[in-house]
Design a protein around this motif. Structure first.
Motif, short mmCIF file in Angstrom:
data_model
loop_
_atom_site.label_atom_id
_atom_site.label_comp_id
_atom_site.label_asym_id
_atom_site.label_seq_id
_atom_site.Cartn_x
_atom_site.Cartn_y
_atom_site.Cartn_z
N ALA A 293 12.27 9.02 -22.21
CA ALA A 293 13.24 7.95 -22.48
C ALA A 293 13.55 7.83 -23.96
O ALA A 293 14.71 7.90 -24.36
N PHE A 294 12.52 7.66 -24.77
CA PHE A 294 12.77 7.27 -26.15
C PHE A 294 12.75 8.42 -27.15
O PHE A 294 13.13 8.24 -28.30
N GLU A 295 12.26 9.55 -26.74
CA GLU A 295 12.30 10.69 -27.66
C GLU A 295 13.38 11.68 -27.24
O GLU A 295 14.07 12.23 -28.08
N GLN A 296 13.50 11.90 -25.94
CA GLN A 296 14.49 12.87 -25.48
C GLN A 296 15.76 12.21 -24.96
O GLN A 296 16.68 12.89 -24.53
N LEU A 297 15.80 10.90 -24.99
CA LEU A 297 16.98 10.11 -24.57
C LEU A 297 17.44 10.46 -23.16
O LEU A 297 18.63 10.54 -22.90
N ASP A 298 16.50 10.71 -22.28
CA ASP A 298 16.85 11.01 -20.89
C ASP A 298 16.31 9.88 -20.03
O ASP A 298 15.25 9.98 -19.41
N PHE A 299 17.06 8.79 -20.01
CA PHE A 299 16.57 7.60 -19.32
C PHE A 299 16.57 7.77 -17.80
O PHE A 299 15.79 7.14 -17.12
N GLY A 300 17.44 8.63 -17.30
CA GLY A 300 17.47 8.89 -15.86
C GLY A 300 16.20 9.56 -15.40
O GLY A 300 15.55 9.10 -14.44
N GLU A 301 15.80 10.61 -16.10
CA GLU A 301 14.59 11.31 -15.69
C GLU A 301 13.36 10.43 -15.93
O GLU A 301 12.43 10.42 -15.12
N ALA A 302 13.39 9.68 -17.03
CA ALA A 302 12.27 8.76 -17.29
C ALA A 302 12.14 7.75 -16.15
O ALA A 302 11.03 7.45 -15.68
N SER A 303 13.28 7.26 -15.66
CA SER A 303 13.25 6.30 -14.56
C SER A 303 12.74 6.96 -13.28
O SER A 303 11.98 6.34 -12.52
N ALA A 304 13.13 8.21 -13.06
CA ALA A 304 12.66 8.92 -11.87
C ALA A 304 11.13 9.04 -11.90
O ALA A 304 10.46 8.80 -10.88
N VAL A 305 10.60 9.40 -13.06
CA VAL A 305 9.14 9.51 -13.17
C VAL A 305 8.50 8.13 -12.97
O VAL A 305 7.47 8.00 -12.30
N GLY A 306 9.16 7.10 -13.52
CA GLY A 306 8.66 5.74 -13.35
C GLY A 306 8.63 5.31 -11.90
O GLY A 306 7.66 4.68 -11.44
N VAL A 307 9.67 5.66 -11.18
CA VAL A 307 9.73 5.30 -9.76
C VAL A 307 8.62 6.02 -8.99
O VAL A 307 7.94 5.43 -8.13
N LEU A 308 8.38 7.27 -9.34
CA LEU A 308 7.30 8.01 -8.66
C LEU A 308 5.94 7.39 -8.96
O LEU A 308 5.07 7.31 -8.09
N LEU A 309 5.78 6.98 -10.21
CA LEU A 309 4.50 6.34 -10.57
C LEU A 309 4.34 5.03 -9.80
O LEU A 309 3.24 4.72 -9.31
N PHE A 310 5.42 4.29 -9.70
CA PHE A 310 5.39 3.03 -8.94
C PHE A 310 4.98 3.30 -7.49
O PHE A 310 4.12 2.60 -6.94
N ALA A 311 5.58 4.34 -6.92
CA ALA A 311 5.25 4.68 -5.53
C ALA A 311 3.78 5.09 -5.42
O ALA A 311 3.08 4.70 -4.46
N LEU A 312 3.31 5.82 -6.41
CA LEU A 312 1.90 6.24 -6.39
C LEU A 312 0.97 5.03 -6.45
O LEU A 312 0.00 4.93 -5.69
N ILE A 313 1.30 4.09 -7.35
CA ILE A 313 0.46 2.90 -7.48
C ILE A 313 0.46 2.10 -6.18
O ILE A 313 -0.59 1.65 -5.70
N MET A 314 1.65 1.96 -5.59
CA MET A 314 1.74 1.22 -4.32
C MET A 314 0.90 1.91 -3.24
O MET A 314 0.18 1.26 -2.47
N ALA A 315 1.01 3.24 -3.20
CA ALA A 315 0.29 3.99 -2.15
C ALA A 315 -1.21 3.85 -2.33
O ALA A 315 -1.94 3.58 -1.37
N VAL A 316 -1.66 4.04 -3.57
CA VAL A 316 -3.10 3.96 -3.83
C VAL A 316 -3.62 2.56 -3.51
O VAL A 316 -4.69 2.40 -2.89
N THR A 317 -2.86 1.56 -3.91
CA THR A 317 -3.29 0.18 -3.65
C THR A 317 -3.32 -0.10 -2.14
O THR A 317 -4.25 -0.75 -1.64
N ALA A 318 -2.31 0.40 -1.43
CA ALA A 318 -2.28 0.19 0.02
C ALA A 318 -3.50 0.84 0.68
O ALA A 318 -4.13 0.25 1.57
N VAL A 319 -3.82 2.05 0.24
CA VAL A 319 -4.98 2.75 0.79
C VAL A 319 -6.25 1.95 0.52
O VAL A 319 -7.12 1.79 1.39
N GLN A 320 -6.33 1.41 -0.70
CA GLN A 320 -7.51 0.61 -1.05
C GLN A 320 -7.66 -0.59 -0.11
O GLN A 320 -8.75 -0.86 0.40
N PHE A 321 -6.56 -1.29 0.10
CA PHE A 321 -6.64 -2.47 0.97
C PHE A 321 -6.96 -2.07 2.42
O PHE A 321 -7.68 -2.77 3.12
N ARG A 322 -6.42 -0.92 2.80
CA ARG A 322 -6.69 -0.44 4.16
C ARG A 322 -8.18 -0.13 4.30
O ARG A 322 -8.82 -0.54 5.26
#
Lengths: 331, 469
Positions: A293-322
């Motif tokens: 985002a801030f060095e390569q000015l590619d906010f789209g790709e940065a957001s895509a990585v962010g969304v994947l990280l969000f999904a990973l956190i949600m998945a891991v947390t869901a597994v934990q609660f399960r």
């Protein structure tokens, strides 16, 4: 809403056969409208509760939900801040999945999470158990403050200091081990040692939080249970395994959930200590997001990585609660 | 509904809540509070100049502002000193301001960002330079053409260089004395340099590191690539620029000049680049220099001044830094970077870039001219925190207190070695820098890692250069 008549046979019986509570059949078969509709007092209480909750809910919506939606939308565009966004479809995600740096960063982050959280919980639990025993109150307070102290400091400041301490050529740590004849260790410059050092610094700063949770959890375990176990001949270790840990499991769940979410978002320590190096050895997902985002000015790709990280956190947390259904015991 | 009427008490309570909330809201609304509009100069039509915060101290900024106001009382000026760790951090913050719709009119930009700004954000200064040529003759006569050429992009000029720093070698005289070594000659070779490091190491003890360098685009591996007659990216010159050279520089100075530098095909996997990395790897293995990630400029002054480091590459900026740290002028000295296949040096320069979003471009140009005046630059660069772009400003009086004795080296790096050039900084400079830093660390991680790491660096650089910026 109309009141639906519930036959006796369909009223769930939550009480066991030996329950001392009133029998289910004593409930009114057709509850009156007054019993179902909240009273004016209840409505007032609910309204008051809603008023108190409103600022938090608004805050969560404005500062969490909206940015999440914004990130998801942005991940479908190419945007460099300067030019207007261009629709990219799934291109940013395709790039992300084929970019070796991104993939390595996910591997590093997961490795970091497993090692750091395990170490953090073990240290915190061990120290909490040790401090929960017989010890003068003032000494216990000193230890508690000392363990919690790093947590109130800025991670970036701590990392700057640690960078000096662990410097291979001029650091105090290598100087100290040199006094006993140990050769200088490339703490931050070797592919293998760098991740270990970052984890060490992170755990040192973070374990105070889990420690406080465990102290609180231990204090909530009734002494009578331990006393009863002692009368039955349980030893120290047996008491910890059979009583303390099961009764502490809700706290353990909270500590591990918070610990894992924090660890998956680690940024400051690897950024300041190693800048992700050597090579990509300590590059984490959030570092990649920042760089894109801030060095390569590619906010789209940065957001895509962010969304994947969000999904990973949600998945891991869901597994934990399960999984928690199996090992978490509530009194 | 059986109970549609609220009891009187409840009604009164809700009334009280409502009145209380209204009173709070009214108080909050009428409370005197700071908003964005209270920031001095914000949205008041001022010419906004963004500088890297640490480049100029507040007193200097104040002097700059007052001086400009005396000259142009009709142009309100606001200097926005942006605090940032380095140039890439600074650019990120400027771009955030632009994205937020609060773009400055002028931005202080170093070589690292010249082409990025020129391509995406900048306005060429050509028409103003042509118009005010008479006024600018004195400036160009005082500034080396290499610096000016580094501020050109595809035939157009985007900045007037204000300062630069070439990578020369600082030597700790205390360490030289301890090693029984003399001050190196100006044409010292890479082998002389290695021999000196070995002597320093032999007499320096176990906690001494002869050569300290930092892993970055400026002053890291690149000076060694330049000395070995190569570069990270293929270097060439853009056509054009004769309008400037023919106007301001004599024939001897304009020979070989073009319309700015082009850095294109990556050449990380070539023999000469590998040779330079092998050399650095050998220094690391022999404990003669810091590992790339170990080197950190922030503690360099401390370890250098206490005799734990013998040699380090730095520019004129370090004269000011060492003086601030209390190092005596006779405690160190500076020499050119050692010769290998060539003795070409690298430099980085900086100046004010005019943003195309600016609605005050005429006023901005007046500021650029004002900032490039000798009296203004003298006020700006009082403390030797950099090397001024004007040759005439480098004199014995300037370095009498701070040193070093061989202060002439700073500008002579340009005058004596006219092929001295800027660090490779194409518009994709951020990715190029990331790749360079990452694979330099990998290359020097173990003895046989250089070749494979450089091949991977080549691939990553090719990918980076293909990216549309």
């Amino acid at each position: 809403m109309t009141n639906t008549q519930v036959p006796d046979s369909q009223v769930p019986n939550s009480q066991g056969p030996n329950s001392q509570g009133p029998p289910v059949s004593s409930r009114p078969a057709t509850p009156s409208a007054a019993a179902v509709r909240p009273s004016a007092r209840d409505r007032g209480t609910r309204l008051l509760a809603a008023l108190f909750l409103a600022p938090t809910v608004v805050g969560i919506v404005v500062f969490t939900v909206v940015p999440i939606i914004g990130s998801v939308v942005l991940s479908l565009f190419h945007w460099n801040v300067i030019d207007p966004p261009r629709f990219a479809g799934g291109a940013n995600y395709r790039t992300t999945f084929t970019d070796s740096t991104v993939l390595v960063s996910f591997r590093n982050t997961l490795l970091f999470m497993v090692l750091a959280v395990t170490l953090q919980l073990l240290i915190a639990l061990t120290l909490a158990l040790a401090l929960n025993g017989r010890m003068p109150v003032w000494l216990r307070s000193v230890f508690r403050s000392a363990f919690f102290f790093p947590l109130v400091l800025s991670a970036a400041s701590i990392s700057v200091v640690m960078k000096y301490l662990f410097n291979q050529d001029f650091g105090v740590v290598n100087w100290l081990i040199g006094l006993v004849g140990v050769a200088p260790v490339p703490w931050l410059t070797s592919e293998h040692a760098a991740m270990a050092t970052v984890i060490l610094v992170y755990v040192w700063q973070q374990f105070g939080f889990s420690f406080l949770l465990f102290i609180g959890g231990l204090n909530n375990i009734p002494k009578e249970i331990h006393e009863a176990a002692a009368l039955d001949g349980a030893t120290g270790l047996r008491k910890h395994l059979g009583i303390t840990l099961p009764l502490l499991s809700p706290t353990l769940l909270v500590a591990s959930v918070v610990g894992i979410i924090n660890a998956l978002q680690v940024f400051e320590q690897p950024y300041v200590l190693t800048d992700g190096g050597p090579g990509d050895a300590t590059r984490t997902v959030v570092m990649v997001i920042y760089e894109r985002a801030f060095e390569q000015l590619d906010f789209g790709e940065a957001s895509a990585v962010g969304v994947l990280l969000f999904a990973l956190i949600m998945a891991v947390t869901a597994v934990q609660f399960r999984l928690s259904r199996r090992f978490v015991h509530y009194q | 509904m059986t109970d549609s009427h609220l009891p009187r008490r409840t009604l009164l309570r809700y009334g009280a809540y409502g009145a209380g909330a209204a009173a709070l809201a009214g108080t909050a609304a009428s409370w005197d509070r700071l908003t964005g509009a209270d920031i001095p100069g914000r949205d008041d039509g001022s010419l906004v100049v963004a500088t890297l915060g640490s480049a100029f101290d507040p007193a200097t900024v104040d002097a700059l502002t007052k001086g400009f106001h005396r000259l142009h009382p009709d142009i309100p000026l606001r200097v926005n000193a942006v605090q940032a760790v380095d140039w890439s951090d600074f650019f990120a913050k400027i771009l955030t301001q632009i994205a937020a719709g609060t773009a400055p009119d002028l931005v202080y930009v170093a070589t690292e960002g010249v082409q990025l700004f020129a391509r995406r954000l900048g306005v060429s200064l050509d028409r103003w330079v042509r118009r005010d040529a008479a006024e600018l003759r004195e400036y160009f006569a005082d500034v080396h053409p290499s610096l000016v050429e580094s501020m050109m992009y595809e035939g157009n000029l985007y900045q007037l260089p204000m300062e630069f720093n070439a990578a020369d070698m600082y030597l700790n005289k205390q360490v030289l004395k301890r090693a029984g070594a003399g001050f190196p000659a100006a044409d010292w070779s890479r082998d002389d340099f290695t021999a000196l490091l070995r002597e320093m190491k032999r007499t320096g003890g176990s906690h001494f590191t002869p050569y300290f360098w930092t892993n970055r685009l400026w002053g890291g591996v690149v000076p060694w690539l330049f000395a070995n007659g190569t570069n990270l990216l293929k270097e060439s010159k853009a056509p054009g620029g004769s309008w400037l050279w023919d106007t301001f520089y004599p024939a001897a100075d304009r020979r070989g000049r073009g319309g700015g530098f082009r850095w294109t095909t990556p050449q990380a996997a070539t023999d000469r680049v590998e040779e330079a990395y092998d050399y650095l790897a050998s220094l690391v293995q022999d404990d003669l220099c810091t590992r790339p990630e170990g080197g950190n400029g922030s503690n360099l002054v401390g370890v250098f001044s206490t005799g734990r480091v013998g040699v380090t590459p730095a520019g004129g900026f370090w004269a000011g830094g060492l003086q601030q740290a209390g190092v005596r002028a006779d405690g160190y000295d500076v020499q050119y970077f050692p010769r290998w296949r060539t003795q070409r040096h690298q430099f980085g320069a900086a100046g004010y870039a005019l943003l195309r979003t600016s609605k005050k471009q005429e006023a901005a140009w007046e500021f650029i001219k004002y900032a490039a005046r000798k009296d203004t630059m003298t006020r700006l660069f009082r403390t030797n925190q950099t090397t001024p772009a004007r040759r005439s400003m480098l004199n014995a009086a300037r370095y009498a207190t701070s040193g070093p004795a061989h202060w002439r080296v700073f500008y002579d790096t340009l005058d004596r070695f006219p092929d001295t050039g800027p660090i490779p900084a194409p518009p994709q400079v951020a990715e190029v820098t990331d790749v360079l830093l990452k694979y330099t660390g990998t290359a020097l991680a173990s003895p046989r890692a250089v070749g494979p790491a450089l091949r991977r660096m080549q691939g990553a650089l090719e990918q980076a250069m293909e990216r549309e910026v």
